[in-house]
Design an enzyme around this catalytic site. Structure first.
Site, PDB file in Angstrom:
ATOM      1  N   LYS A  22       0.858  -1.211   0.000  1.00  0.00           N
ATOM      2  CA  LYS A  22       0.000   0.000   0.000  1.00  0.00           C
ATOM      3  C   LYS A  22       0.880   1.243   0.000  1.00  0.00           C
ATOM      4  CE  LYS A  22      -1.716   1.542   4.112  1.00  0.00           C
ATOM      5  NZ  LYS A  22      -1.493   2.955   4.450  1.00  0.00           N
ATOM      6  N   ASN A  23       1.887   1.289   0.912  1.00  0.00           N
ATOM      7  CA  ASN A  23       2.672   2.512   1.073  1.00  0.00           C
ATOM      8  C   ASN A  23       3.664   2.722  -0.051  1.00  0.00           C
ATOM      9  OD1 ASN A  23       1.150   2.948   3.281  1.00  0.00           O
ATOM     10  ND2 ASN A  23       2.693   2.308   4.762  1.00  0.00           N
ATOM     11  N   ARG A  92      -3.804  10.869   4.323  1.00  0.00           N
ATOM     12  CA  ARG A  92      -2.596  11.681   4.494  1.00  0.00           C
ATOM     13  C   ARG A  92      -1.710  11.593   3.263  1.00  0.00           C
ATOM     14  NH1 ARG A  92       0.640  13.851   8.477  1.00  0.00           N
ATOM     15  NH2 ARG A  92       2.848  13.383   8.255  1.00  0.00           N
ATOM     16  N   CYS A 116      -4.871  11.977  12.854  1.00  0.00           N
ATOM     17  CA  CYS A 116      -5.580  10.712  12.724  1.00  0.00           C
ATOM     18  C   CYS A 116      -5.418   9.970  14.035  1.00  0.00           C
ATOM     19  CB  CYS A 116      -5.058   9.932  11.535  1.00  0.00           C
ATOM     20  SG  CYS A 116      -3.692   8.920  11.948  1.00  0.00           S
ATOM     21  N   ARG A 121       0.579  13.961  13.753  1.00  0.00           N
ATOM     22  CA  ARG A 121       1.147  13.811  12.407  1.00  0.00           C
ATOM     23  C   ARG A 121       1.255  15.153  11.664  1.00  0.00           C
ATOM     24  NH1 ARG A 121      -1.297   8.631   9.715  1.00  0.00           N
ATOM     25  NH2 ARG A 121       0.784   8.465   8.842  1.00  0.00           N
ATOM     26  N   PRO A 122       2.106  16.050  12.173  1.00  0.00           N
ATOM     27  CA  PRO A 122       2.299  17.336  11.496  1.00  0.00           C
ATOM     28  C   PRO A 122       2.968  17.153  10.131  1.00  0.00           C
ATOM     29  CG  PRO A 122       3.950  17.030  13.173  1.00  0.00           C
ATOM     30  CD  PRO A 122       3.011  15.870  13.289  1.00  0.00           C
ATOM     31  N   ILE A 123       3.101  18.244   9.443  1.00  0.00           N
ATOM     32  CA  ILE A 123       3.791  18.181   8.136  1.00  0.00           C
ATOM     33  C   ILE A 123       4.891  19.236   8.069  1.00  0.00           C
ATOM     34  CG2 ILE A 123       1.791  17.252   6.893  1.00  0.00           C
ATOM     35  CD1 ILE A 123       1.340  20.111   5.858  1.00  0.00           C
ATOM     36  N   ASP A 124       5.398  19.601   9.252  1.00  0.00           N
ATOM     37  CA  ASP A 124       6.430  20.653   9.283  1.00  0.00           C
ATOM     38  C   ASP A 124       7.660  20.282   8.470  1.00  0.00           C
ATOM     39  OD1 ASP A 124       6.592  18.676  11.331  1.00  0.00           O
ATOM     40  OD2 ASP A 124       8.260  19.773  12.219  1.00  0.00           O
ATOM     41  N   LEU A 125       8.030  19.007   8.472  1.00  0.00           N
ATOM     42  CA  LEU A 125       9.249  18.600   7.746  1.00  0.00           C
ATOM     43  C   LEU A 125       9.017  18.682   6.232  1.00  0.00           C
ATOM     44  CD1 LEU A 125      10.352  15.584   9.966  1.00  0.00           C
ATOM     45  CD2 LEU A 125      11.196  17.938  10.033  1.00  0.00           C
ATOM     46  N   ASP A 305       4.409  -0.021  12.099  1.00  0.00           N
ATOM     47  CA  ASP A 305       3.187  -0.582  11.515  1.00  0.00           C
ATOM     48  C   ASP A 305       2.970  -2.036  11.907  1.00  0.00           C
ATOM     49  OD1 ASP A 305       3.338   1.261   8.374  1.00  0.00           O
ATOM     50  OD2 ASP A 305       2.820   1.823  10.416  1.00  0.00           O
ATOM     51  N   ARG A 397      -8.716  -0.278   4.660  1.00  0.00           N
ATOM     52  CA  ARG A 397      -7.840   0.737   4.055  1.00  0.00           C
ATOM     53  C   ARG A 397      -6.529   0.117   3.598  1.00  0.00           C
ATOM     54  NH1 ARG A 397      -6.112   5.140   7.806  1.00  0.00           N
ATOM     55  NH2 ARG A 397      -4.669   5.335   6.064  1.00  0.00           N
TER      56      ARG A 397
HETATM   57  C1  EPZ Z   1       4.355   6.604   6.552  1.00  0.00           C
HETATM   58  O1  EPZ Z   1       3.578   7.605   7.179  1.00  0.00           O
HETATM   59  C2  EPZ Z   1       3.391   5.451   6.347  1.00  0.00           C
HETATM   60  N1  EPZ Z   1       2.296   5.885   5.482  1.00  0.00           N
HETATM   61  C3  EPZ Z   1       2.858   5.000   7.705  1.00  0.00           C
HETATM   62  O2  EPZ Z   1       2.038   3.866   7.474  1.00  0.00           O
HETATM   63  C4  EPZ Z   1       4.030   4.579   8.590  1.00  0.00           C
HETATM   64  O3  EPZ Z   1       3.550   4.249   9.856  1.00  0.00           O
HETATM   65  C5  EPZ Z   1       5.026   5.738   8.702  1.00  0.00           C
HETATM   66  O4  EPZ Z   1       5.438   6.164   7.373  1.00  0.00           O
HETATM   67  C6  EPZ Z   1       6.277   5.348   9.488  1.00  0.00           C
HETATM   68  O5  EPZ Z   1       6.897   4.268   8.865  1.00  0.00           O
HETATM   69  C7  EPZ Z   1       2.494   5.955   4.138  1.00  0.00           C
HETATM   70  O6  EPZ Z   1       3.576   5.672   3.633  1.00  0.00           O
HETATM   71  C8  EPZ Z   1       1.317   6.379   3.312  1.00  0.00           C
HETATM   72  P1  EPZ Z   1       6.435   9.711   8.956  1.00  0.00           P
HETATM   73  P2  EPZ Z   1       4.185   9.103   7.352  1.00  0.00           P
HETATM   74  O7  EPZ Z   1       6.398  11.008   8.249  1.00  0.00           O
HETATM   75  O8  EPZ Z   1       4.977   9.469   6.159  1.00  0.00           O
HETATM   76  C9  EPZ Z   1       6.434  12.758  12.518  1.00  0.00           C
HETATM   77  C10 EPZ Z   1       0.169   2.507   7.759  1.00  0.00           C
HETATM   78  O9  EPZ Z   1      -0.284   1.934   8.749  1.00  0.00           O
HETATM   79  N2  EPZ Z   1       6.466  13.800  11.485  1.00  0.00           N
HETATM   80  O10 EPZ Z   1       7.628   8.830   8.810  1.00  0.00           O
HETATM   81  O11 EPZ Z   1       3.089   9.986   7.774  1.00  0.00           O
HETATM   82  C11 EPZ Z   1       5.074  12.097  12.558  1.00  0.00           C
HETATM   83  O12 EPZ Z   1       4.211  12.857  13.371  1.00  0.00           O
HETATM   84  C12 EPZ Z   1       0.654   3.947   7.852  1.00  0.00           C
HETATM   85  O13 EPZ Z   1       0.304   1.980   6.622  1.00  0.00           O
HETATM   86  C13 EPZ Z   1       6.687  15.112  11.877  1.00  0.00           C
HETATM   87  O14 EPZ Z   1       6.861  15.390  13.050  1.00  0.00           O
HETATM   88  O15 EPZ Z   1       5.165   8.851   8.580  1.00  0.00           O
HETATM   89  C14 EPZ Z   1       5.376  10.748  13.165  1.00  0.00           C
HETATM   90  O16 EPZ Z   1       5.399  10.869  14.567  1.00  0.00           O
HETATM   91  C15 EPZ Z   1       0.406   4.511   9.239  1.00  0.00           C
HETATM   92  N3  EPZ Z   1       6.699  16.086  10.924  1.00  0.00           N
HETATM   93  C16 EPZ Z   1       6.785  10.449  12.661  1.00  0.00           C
HETATM   94  O17 EPZ Z   1       7.332  11.693  12.190  1.00  0.00           O
HETATM   95  C17 EPZ Z   1       6.532  15.796   9.593  1.00  0.00           C
HETATM   96  O18 EPZ Z   1       6.582  16.740   8.756  1.00  0.00           O
HETATM   97  C18 EPZ Z   1       6.813   9.437  11.513  1.00  0.00           C
HETATM   98  O19 EPZ Z   1       6.092  10.007  10.499  1.00  0.00           O
HETATM   99  C19 EPZ Z   1       6.307  14.449   9.213  1.00  0.00           C
HETATM  100  C20 EPZ Z   1       6.277  13.472  10.176  1.00  0.00           C
END
Ligand code: EPZ
Length: 416
Positions: A22-23, A92, A116, A121-125, A305, A397
């Site tokens: 999926k991812n 997302r 969620c 899950r911010p998007i600051d990065l 996950d 999903r």
């Molecule tokens: C991806 O989510 C996956 N989703 C998630 O899978 C997975 O759990 C996650 O990576 C970690 O491996 C998809 O690929 C569609 P992150 P993503 O950005 O990109 C923080 C599932 O079950 N963060 O690596 O959203 C965030 O809050 C889903 O299939 C910031 O602080 O994960 C989290 O605590 C769930 N600022 C951590 O980083 C940002 O700008 C990891 O998030 C971005 C993220």
């Protein structure tokens, strides 16, 4: 509202085939709008996150046609660069489209994604990355408005190896003038697959799988035909289903290397784990031994996950184990539900202490998120009696025909 009804106690046995991740598919779908040529993606699972992402592409003007499990995408006539706000809140991964739309149209707009059930899950990065590419990013009225008229390659250090931010910045940089370097990049296999997909279209990306990714901008991209990587989380969930039911399963068409963090733990918990080139065999005819400590980490560490599914296994393993969820703030919504089934779990902040019990008993439980819902199915498979799981839309999903797959190896599970 559909429910899953499970009569526990059956030892699963047989073979389960894993489908595309999926991812991985979601990132490829976002990348497909970078080119005006045809994009062909094979083995696409018809799960709701993928179907929703396709709806977003179509709302932007892409034409997507299914041929069995293959989709053909034509984004030559995309005319919109704004991600519809209802979708941005829904899934997302629609955010990954921002990078692609920036690359192609030099502008994009999206609603702030909803939080969620697994954290804020911010998007600051993501936005820090866009700004490092000289994109102006305004946040107003709950929307993010990006202007990339003067965007060019740049250097970005990620405070955290975020998967989404890594992928989004890669997509934003592909068609920019100049070189982009991402340091402390996510190393997940899905990032490597995205690099392979982009390069197959004519992009110039290298370093995915390491913590430094380099992109040399190109002017245009061509067509691509691609098969995504197998879903390591589905494969891991199936393995744990074999373990928790004291069964014997052969998981086919997976990538064992992507699951090393899990199989390394399982080999001390069950009687036998054998790893082949594309298959993993598990046999759990003896006691399940508790795993003393599981800490979720970015890849290649233990995947967040698979935390919920592992926690479910721990509830019926001999001894006690500690689980530390380092990635998301509130990814323990499944604990309250497992406790209803007789599990003995104490949670404090990001730590869960699980003391194994002889067996769980069936109960009426609710899925609150995708992987937590999968954990409840696993618990139902081994519980004594009947378990009813509601809100299974979360499970749909990310799992294709989950109940059908489990029935094929003996589970007494029905969708009503
Ligand atoms: C991806 O989510 C996956 N989703 C998630 O899978 C997975 O759990 C996650 O990576 C970690 O491996 C998809 O690929 C569609 P992150 P993503 O950005 O990109 C923080 C599932 O079950 N963060 O690596 O959203 C965030 O809050 C889903 O299939 C910031 O602080 O994960 C989290 O605590 C769930 N600022 C951590 O980083 C940002 O700008 C990891 O998030 C971005 C993220």
């Amino acid at each position: 509202m559909e429910k899953l009804i499970i009569d526990g106690g059956v030892k699963l046995s047989g073979e389960l085939e894993v489908y595309s991740a999926k991812n991985c598919v979601l990132a490829l779908l976002a990348a497909s709008v970078l080119t005006e040529k045809n994009v062909v993606i094979h083995n696409c699972p018809k799960i709701t996150d993928v179907l929703n992402m396709i709806k977003i592409l179509e709302s932007l003007g892409s034409v997507v046609i299914w041929h069995g499990d293959t989709i053909v995408i034509d984004s030559s006539n995309i005319s919109r660069f704004e991600i519809p706000s209802n979708y941005a809140k829904e899934i997302r991964s629609s955010l990954f489209l921002m990078g692609s739309l920036l690359s192609r149209f030099k502008k994009t707009k999206a609603a702030f994604p909803g939080g969620c059930d697994i954290g804020i899950r911010p998007i600051d990065l993501h936005l820090k990355g866009f700004r490092a590419l000289n994109v102006t990013v305004k946040e107003e009225g709950g929307h993010i408005i990006c202007n990339g008229q003067h965007a060019r390659g740049g250097r970005i250090h990620l405070d955290f190896p975020s998967v989404g931010a890594t992928e989004n910045i890669m997509l934003a940089a592909i068609l920019l003038k100049g070189k982009t370097t991402i340091t402390n990049a996510a190393k997940e296999p899905e990032v490597v697959a995205l690099q392979d997909f982009l390069n197959a279209m004519g992009a110039k990306v290298k370093g995915a799988g390491t913590d430094q990714i380099e992109i040399d901008g190109v002017k245009k991209l061509g067509a691509v035909e691609f098969t995504p990587i197998p879903d390591r989380i589905v494969a891991g969930t199936y393995l744990i289903a074999g373990a928790i039911t004291h069964g014997e399963l052969l998981i086919k068409n997976c990538c064992p290397k992507h699951l090393e963090a899990l199989t390394d733990k399982l080999k001390n918990a069950v009687s036998k784990i054998a790893v082949f080139e594309k298959d993993i065999y598990i046999k759990a005819d003896g006691d399940l031994i508790s795993v003393p400590l599981t800490e979720t980490q970015p890849y290649p560490g233990f995947p967040t996950d698979l935390q919920a599914q592992t926690l479910a296994l721990q509830t019926v393993s001999k001894g006690s184990g500690i689980i530390v969820e380092n990635i998301f703030e509130t990814r323990y919504k499944h604990v309250a539900e497992l406790t209803k089934m007789g599990a003995n779990i104490v949670v404090k902040d990001k730590i869960a202490l699980v003391r194994g019990v002889k067996n769980l008993h069936g109960a009426e439980v609710t899925a609150h998120d995708l992987r937590g819902g999968a954990a409840l199915v696993l618990a139902g498979l081994c519980a004594v009696g009947r378990t009813e799981i509601s809100d299974i839309k979360h499970i749909d999903r990310g799992y294709l025909n989950f109940d059908m797959a489990l029935r094929s190896v003996g589970a007494k599970i029905e969708r009503i």
